[in-house]
Design a protein around this motif. Sequence first.
Motif, PDB file in Angstrom:
ATOM      1  N   MET A   1      -5.360 -38.020  -9.525  1.00  0.00           N
ATOM      2  CA  MET A   1      -5.107 -38.682 -10.814  1.00  0.00           C
ATOM      3  C   MET A   1      -4.201 -37.806 -11.663  1.00  0.00           C
ATOM      4  N   PHE A   2      -3.212 -38.433 -12.318  1.00  0.00           N
ATOM      5  CA  PHE A   2      -2.314 -37.651 -13.151  1.00  0.00           C
ATOM      6  C   PHE A   2      -2.346 -38.158 -14.587  1.00  0.00           C
ATOM      7  N   MET A   3      -1.941 -37.276 -15.496  1.00  0.00           N
ATOM      8  CA  MET A   3      -1.895 -37.594 -16.917  1.00  0.00           C
ATOM      9  C   MET A   3      -0.448 -37.722 -17.343  1.00  0.00           C
ATOM     10  N   LEU A   4      -0.146 -38.780 -18.052  1.00  0.00           N
ATOM     11  CA  LEU A   4       1.221 -39.006 -18.526  1.00  0.00           C
ATOM     12  C   LEU A   4       1.320 -38.622 -19.993  1.00  0.00           C
ATOM     13  N   ASP A   5       2.365 -37.876 -20.302  1.00  0.00           N
ATOM     14  CA  ASP A   5       2.653 -37.469 -21.672  1.00  0.00           C
ATOM     15  C   ASP A   5       3.623 -38.482 -22.264  1.00  0.00           C
ATOM     16  N   LEU A   6       3.271 -39.021 -23.438  1.00  0.00           N
ATOM     17  CA  LEU A   6       4.133 -40.031 -24.055  1.00  0.00           C
ATOM     18  C   LEU A   6       5.524 -39.491 -24.345  1.00  0.00           C
ATOM     19  N   ARG A   7       5.635 -38.202 -24.642  1.00  0.00           N
ATOM     20  CA  ARG A   7       6.964 -37.615 -24.892  1.00  0.00           C
ATOM     21  C   ARG A   7       7.810 -37.670 -23.634  1.00  0.00           C
ATOM     22  N   HIS A   8       7.176 -37.415 -22.480  1.00  0.00           N
ATOM     23  CA  HIS A   8       7.917 -37.468 -21.224  1.00  0.00           C
ATOM     24  C   HIS A   8       8.379 -38.887 -20.916  1.00  0.00           C
TER      25      HIS A   8
END
Length: 300
Positions: A1-8
């Motif tokens: 599972m991965f976490m997405l950064d809104l800035r990215h």
Amino acid sequence: MFMLDLRHLATLDAVAVEGTFGRAADRLGYTQSAVSQQVAALEKSVGGAVFDRPGGPRPVRLTPLGEVVLAHGRELLARAAATEDAVERFKAGEGRVDIGTFQSITNVVLPGVVRRLLDEHPAADIRLVEEETDNPSAEGLDLVFFDGPLRGEVEQIKLMDDPYLLVARRGQFGAGPVPLDALDGAAMVAQPPICDQARVERVYADAGVAPLIVFRTADNRGVLSMVRAGMGIAVMPTLALDIPPGDLLCTHELEPALSPREIYLAWQAGRTLSPLAGRVIELTLQTVRQVTGSSGSGGA
């Protein structure tokens, strides 16, 4: 599972739209190296390249993985923007406020409060609940008005004292205060024996006064109408009286006077009030000052 950064994700979107890291950097107000670092961090998070980089002046292209990430990323960015907008509108006083009330407050105090609140916040969702009950609860409501202090885990402000007056047909009693014992055996129209009315009737009993209750109704106008029709007299709090000039009815003070009913505004203890609920409290205190000509008093 991965976490997405809104800035990215925002950087991914900017590069996809602009075609180069340099133009995306200008759009976002970043350096080109910062854009490269954010794209690299996103690629590490999703486990693969999101752009094909042909080099030279040719624009970068999304990889199949990049297309999937961008499609879902734009949904996340839209939701985040909608959340931010909703939070800002909430802080500005929009949203919903649920208020428990009763007749006198509904008729005299809340019209001015509601009108001013809607003038300031046209999108505010105001819900009023009017219930005649001996033991109101603040649960499920933002604010509750009641004619007496609430029990339980609440914070509350005393808004005003509301004096009682005798209401009768004009000429039925002489000028000046009417002795309390004049009520003994007198035909009386009254409200149901709940809330502060129960206390008032205990005062009668303690004084050895026993009016003859010929009709009970929770409708203030109904009480006045039956007194006007000659069915009996009434003892009512001042805030409940709506007697126009020249009416058949008149009011008298009682001697000795009954203790006034106390009107409170309460909310659940330990609960953070919304800006809208906080504004209702402010407007209520201002309106009460106008109605009573006094400052009101606070209390726990």
